[in-house]
Design an enzyme around this catalytic site. Structure first.
Site, mmCIF file in Angstrom:
data_model
loop_
_atom_site.group_PDB
_atom_site.id
_atom_site.type_symbol
_atom_site.label_atom_id
_atom_site.label_comp_id
_atom_site.label_asym_id
_atom_site.label_seq_id
_atom_site.Cartn_x
_atom_site.Cartn_y
_atom_site.Cartn_z
ATOM 1 N N ASN A 1 1.668 -2.163 5.424
ATOM 2 C CA ASN A 1 0.976 -0.715 5.391
ATOM 3 C C ASN A 1 -0.280 -0.940 4.962
ATOM 4 O O ASN A 1 -1.350 -0.095 5.335
ATOM 5 C CB ASN A 1 1.723 0.209 4.904
ATOM 6 C CG ASN A 1 1.044 1.484 4.785
ATOM 7 O OD1 ASN A 1 0.700 2.248 5.677
ATOM 8 N ND2 ASN A 1 0.697 1.811 3.634
ATOM 9 N N TYR B 1 -12.493 -2.863 12.066
ATOM 10 C CA TYR B 1 -10.919 -2.212 12.022
ATOM 11 C C TYR B 1 -10.045 -2.386 13.194
ATOM 12 O O TYR B 1 -9.043 -2.883 13.101
ATOM 13 C CB TYR B 1 -11.151 -0.505 11.641
ATOM 14 C CG TYR B 1 -9.978 0.117 11.381
ATOM 15 C CD1 TYR B 1 -9.269 -0.198 10.236
ATOM 16 C CD2 TYR B 1 -9.462 1.068 12.461
ATOM 17 C CE1 TYR B 1 -7.811 0.821 10.042
ATOM 18 C CE2 TYR B 1 -8.134 1.647 12.124
ATOM 19 C CZ TYR B 1 -7.542 1.573 11.049
ATOM 20 O OH TYR B 1 -6.256 2.147 10.728
ATOM 21 N N GLY C 1 0.655 -1.381 0.157
ATOM 22 C CA GLY C 1 0.266 -0.003 -0.003
ATOM 23 C C GLY C 1 0.808 1.391 0.098
ATOM 24 O O GLY C 1 0.477 2.076 0.736
#
Length: 248
Positions: free
Chosen positions: A91, A156, A13
């Site tokens: 990431n 998350y 990422g």
């Protein structure tokens, strides 16, 4: 400034936000950068161009890092071209926020796959190469949400808490082979993900930060560069919180 000259670093990422800053910081310290992306090829190419313009070395690598076959192919290509991999920065991440009563199972699965499964797959694949050469540094990007939790982000928070557990467990497995595994937990950072926050939410967030400002992507990048370097040679299994004191 720590010296990463001659090191091969993969940043998943790496085309945007914190990932972009990490790529640029590691390159500035001498590492050759592989900028992984899934869809944002133009953004990744821009990072490569910026690094090369500054005199560094970089290239793009397209792969969905939640897909085992694509991860295997990407690492195989890196080792074929560069001979090894010295630094892995996990990431890649995403959010699909909602309160749990309104969150769809697909939204939970997507965040777990992108954030946690991808980290596990890349760690597993990188470790094979690093164990053979008995050295390497893995840095996993987690979040203060994985430590303190946050309403509306059960998916998350679960993914980021999982990364912390993964980091500690893997560090214990591979330390005997000279591989270090650490995590960095950003707080509120100025990125594309936070750019659209309402002024009221932004002000409330800053009020909760003792240092009185949101973080910059470079703040996270410098922490990653430290953990990747020999200056952190006796540090493994740790989560370095970079949040201006928000959750201390």
């Amino acid at each position: 400034m720590s010296n990463l000259e001659g090191k091969i670093a993969l940043v998943t990422g790496g085309g945007r936000g914190i990932g972009r800053a990490i790529c640029q910081e590691l390159a500035a310290r001498g590492a050759t950068i592989i900028v992984n992306y899934r869809r944002s090829g133009a953004a990744a190419a821009e990072v490569v161009a910026q690094i090369e313009k500054a005199g560094g070395a970089a290239r793009c690598a397209q792969a969905d890092v939640s897909d085992a076959d694509q991860v295997t192919a990407m690492f195989k290509a890196i080792v074929s071209d560069f001979g090894t991999i010295d630094i892995l920065v996990n990431n890649a991440g995403m959010t699909r926020d909602n309160i749990i009563m309104m969150m769809k199972p697909d939204d939970f699965d997507a965040v777990i796959e992108t954030n946690l499964r991808s980290c596990w797959l890349c760690c597993k694949t990188a470790a094979r190469t690093m164990m053979r050469k008995r050295s390497g540094s893995i840095i996993n990007i987690t979040s203060v949400v994985g430590i303190a939790g946050n309403g509306g982000q059960t998916n998350y928070a679960a993914s980021k808490a999982g990364i912390i557990g993964l980091t500690k467990s893997l560090a214990k497995e591979v330390a005997v082979r000279g591989i270090r595994v650490n995590a960095v937990a950003p707080g509120f950072v100025e990125t594309d993900m936070t750019a659209d926050l309402a002024d009221e939410i932004r002000e409330k967030a800053i009020e909760a930060i003792p240092l009185g400002r949101m973080g910059a992507a470079q703040d996270i990048a410098k922490a990653v560069a430290f953990l990747a370097s020999d200056e952190a040679a006796y540090i493994t299994g740790q989560t370095l919180v970079v949040d201006g004191g928000m959750v201390m």
